[in-house]
Structures are given as structure tokens and as C-alpha cells.
Design a protein around this motif. Sequence first.
Motif, PDB file in Angstrom:
ATOM      1  N   ASN A   1       3.740  15.880  -1.449  1.00 52.36           N
ATOM      2  CA  ASN A   1       3.560  15.735   0.006  1.00 52.36           C
ATOM      3  C   ASN A   1       4.800  16.209   0.765  1.00 52.36           C
ATOM      4  OD1 ASN A   1       1.072  14.621  -0.508  1.00 52.36           O
ATOM      5  ND2 ASN A   1       1.454  12.702   0.533  1.00 52.36           N
TER       6      ASN A   1
ATOM      7  N   PRO B   1       1.181   7.471   3.587  1.00 49.68           N
ATOM      8  CA  PRO B   1      -0.223   7.900   3.552  1.00 49.68           C
ATOM      9  C   PRO B   1      -0.741   8.246   4.953  1.00 49.68           C
ATOM     10  CG  PRO B   1       0.036   5.675   2.653  1.00 49.68           C
ATOM     11  CD  PRO B   1       1.356   6.099   3.176  1.00 49.68           C
ATOM     12  N   ASN B   2      -1.642   9.222   4.992  1.00 51.90           N
ATOM     13  CA  ASN B   2      -2.256   9.597   6.281  1.00 51.90           C
ATOM     14  C   ASN B   2      -3.328   8.631   6.675  1.00 51.90           C
ATOM     15  OD1 ASN B   2      -0.638  11.860   6.371  1.00 51.90           O
ATOM     16  ND2 ASN B   2      -2.138  13.082   5.263  1.00 51.90           N
TER      17      ASN B   2
ATOM     18  N   ASP C   1      -2.767   3.396  -4.942  1.00 50.98           N
ATOM     19  CA  ASP C   1      -3.403   2.804  -3.756  1.00 50.98           C
ATOM     20  C   ASP C   1      -4.734   3.473  -3.437  1.00 50.98           C
ATOM     21  OD1 ASP C   1      -2.953   4.987  -1.807  1.00 50.98           O
ATOM     22  OD2 ASP C   1      -2.758   3.402  -0.314  1.00 50.98           O
ATOM     23  N   GLY C   2      -5.108   4.497  -4.210  1.00 46.05           N
ATOM     24  CA  GLY C   2      -6.417   5.135  -4.055  1.00 46.05           C
ATOM     25  C   GLY C   2      -6.422   6.413  -3.243  1.00 46.05           C
ATOM     26  N   ARG C   3      -5.356   6.687  -2.547  1.00 40.66           N
ATOM     27  CA  ARG C   3      -5.297   7.919  -1.748  1.00 40.66           C
ATOM     28  C   ARG C   3      -4.524   8.992  -2.511  1.00 40.66           C
ATOM     29  NH1 ARG C   3      -3.662   4.803   3.743  1.00 40.66           N
ATOM     30  NH2 ARG C   3      -2.711   3.451   2.212  1.00 40.66           N
ATOM     31  N   PRO C   4      -4.885  10.261  -2.295  1.00 41.33           N
ATOM     32  CA  PRO C   4      -4.228  11.328  -3.054  1.00 41.33           C
ATOM     33  C   PRO C   4      -2.933  11.816  -2.419  1.00 41.33           C
ATOM     34  CG  PRO C   4      -5.979  12.262  -1.740  1.00 41.33           C
ATOM     35  CD  PRO C   4      -6.015  10.764  -1.521  1.00 41.33           C
TER      36      PRO C   4
ATOM     37  N   GLY D   1      -4.670  11.255  -7.425  1.00 42.48           N
ATOM     38  CA  GLY D   1      -4.915   9.912  -6.910  1.00 42.48           C
ATOM     39  C   GLY D   1      -3.789   8.960  -7.260  1.00 42.48           C
ATOM     40  N   THR D   2      -3.358   8.198  -6.275  1.00 47.27           N
ATOM     41  CA  THR D   2      -2.278   7.240  -6.470  1.00 47.27           C
ATOM     42  C   THR D   2      -2.842   5.854  -6.761  1.00 47.27           C
ATOM     43  OG1 THR D   2      -2.188   6.692  -4.122  1.00 47.27           O
ATOM     44  CG2 THR D   2      -0.801   8.537  -4.873  1.00 47.27           C
TER      45      THR D   2
ATOM     46  N   TYR E   1       1.339   4.033  -3.032  1.00 52.59           N
ATOM     47  CA  TYR E   1       1.134   5.455  -2.756  1.00 52.59           C
ATOM     48  C   TYR E   1       2.191   6.307  -3.469  1.00 52.59           C
ATOM     49  CZ  TYR E   1      -0.119   9.544   0.138  1.00 52.59           C
ATOM     50  OH  TYR E   1      -0.540  10.780   0.583  1.00 52.59           O
TER      51      TYR E   1
ATOM     52  N   ASP F   1       0.834  -1.207   0.000  1.00 48.19           N
ATOM     53  CA  ASP F   1       0.000   0.000   0.000  1.00 48.19           C
ATOM     54  C   ASP F   1       0.869   1.257   0.000  1.00 48.19           C
ATOM     55  OD1 ASP F   1      -2.329  -1.515   0.026  1.00 48.19           O
ATOM     56  OD2 ASP F   1      -2.692  -1.249   2.172  1.00 48.19           O
TER      57      ASP F   1
ATOM     58  N   LYS G   1      -4.399  17.799  -6.028  1.00 54.56           N
ATOM     59  CA  LYS G   1      -4.322  16.485  -5.392  1.00 54.56           C
ATOM     60  C   LYS G   1      -4.492  15.447  -6.497  1.00 54.56           C
ATOM     61  CE  LYS G   1      -5.706  17.965  -0.892  1.00 54.56           C
ATOM     62  NZ  LYS G   1      -6.230  17.592   0.372  1.00 54.56           N
TER      63      LYS G   1
END
Length: 185
Positions: free
Chosen positions: A160, A184-185, A143-146, A140-141, A121, A117, A138
Motif C-alpha cells: 500500500n 485501511p480504506n 482484518d479481512g481487507r486486502p 487478504g489481511t 490490517y 482492526d 492483493k
Amino acid sequence: MKALSKSLLWLLSLALLAGCGTSETRTHSSPDGSVVQHVGQSGVKDDQSKPNVVQIAVSSKDHGTLVAALKAADYVDALTNVGPFTVFAPTNAAFDALPVGTLETLTKKENQRQLRDILEYHVLLGVYKSGDFVNGRKMGTADGRPVEITVNGDGTVLINGGKIIATVEASNGIIHVIDRVLVPN
């Protein structure tokens, strides 16, 4: 005739799905008794084409830790595929800056999904050159998170907060070398 067409379509679909297996190495015996080994995409030998993102990372003395993480996460074959990918590749020094024990914990077999994951990212689908990044955007990566893009007045691009310090084009995308591991956060 319609039933035969449906049956053939079903068999073809099944054959295609079987061919899209995992990145595992598989072996079997051929009729003459010799052992035949099947490997994933990363096992394909091609010294003629421009190198892909993984081949470039493997040849870089500054990305040994990233390559080891890709192997531990079983993510090598995914990044040797056609793509196109934009990969944010942290240097060895960026991995060294992680809290003590973080990398050792993530590379354990039981943490493979979490490591994958984090590596996903660092990947965008598509090719984005430094000039394509827009301040405040922003993106999207895999893994689905930006990730958030910052473009400073001098043109420096941060992902980031990780600074792009070099860029290398690959046969299946582009690599932006960064000075920070993106978590990722």
C-alpha cells in the motif's frame, strides 16, 4: 453407550473452549493459600527458543510505538501464538507521520476495536518473504481487507505504498519493517 460418548465429547468440547479464554491475567488461590496467576500466551517465559514477532518488536528501539499500540489494542497474545504470521511493522517514525492526535485518539479504551482492526490490517496469515510478493497482487489481511503489493523494477517491495526497509525472521513468522502505517480504506 452412544449417549455416554456424546456426553464425554460435549464435556471435552466445553473444557477446550474454557481453556481458550481471553488474554486477561487471572488469579485464584491454591489449596495451600498461595495466589496462582494465569497469564495469556505472551506471559510464557522462554529464553531458549527463537523470539516471536512480539518479542522482536519489544527488543527493537524503532518499534516502541507499535508495541504500545499492540498493548492498547489487547493484541499482544494473538501475535505471540504459533502463527505463522507475516507482520508489516511500522517504525516509530511512521507513526510520527500520522496526523496529529490520531494515535492518541486510537489508543483510548473506547477505540480499542478500531485500533485492533488497523493493527490486524498489518498482518497476513502465513509467511511471505520479500521474494514471494507479486506486483499488483492483493493479499487478504487478518482484518479481512486486502493490501496491494507493488514490486518496483529494482526489486523494492511496497505494501500500500509503504516500503519494506528490513526483514526479520521470527519463531512464529516473519516481520517486514515498513516506513508507513497502513490505514485501511
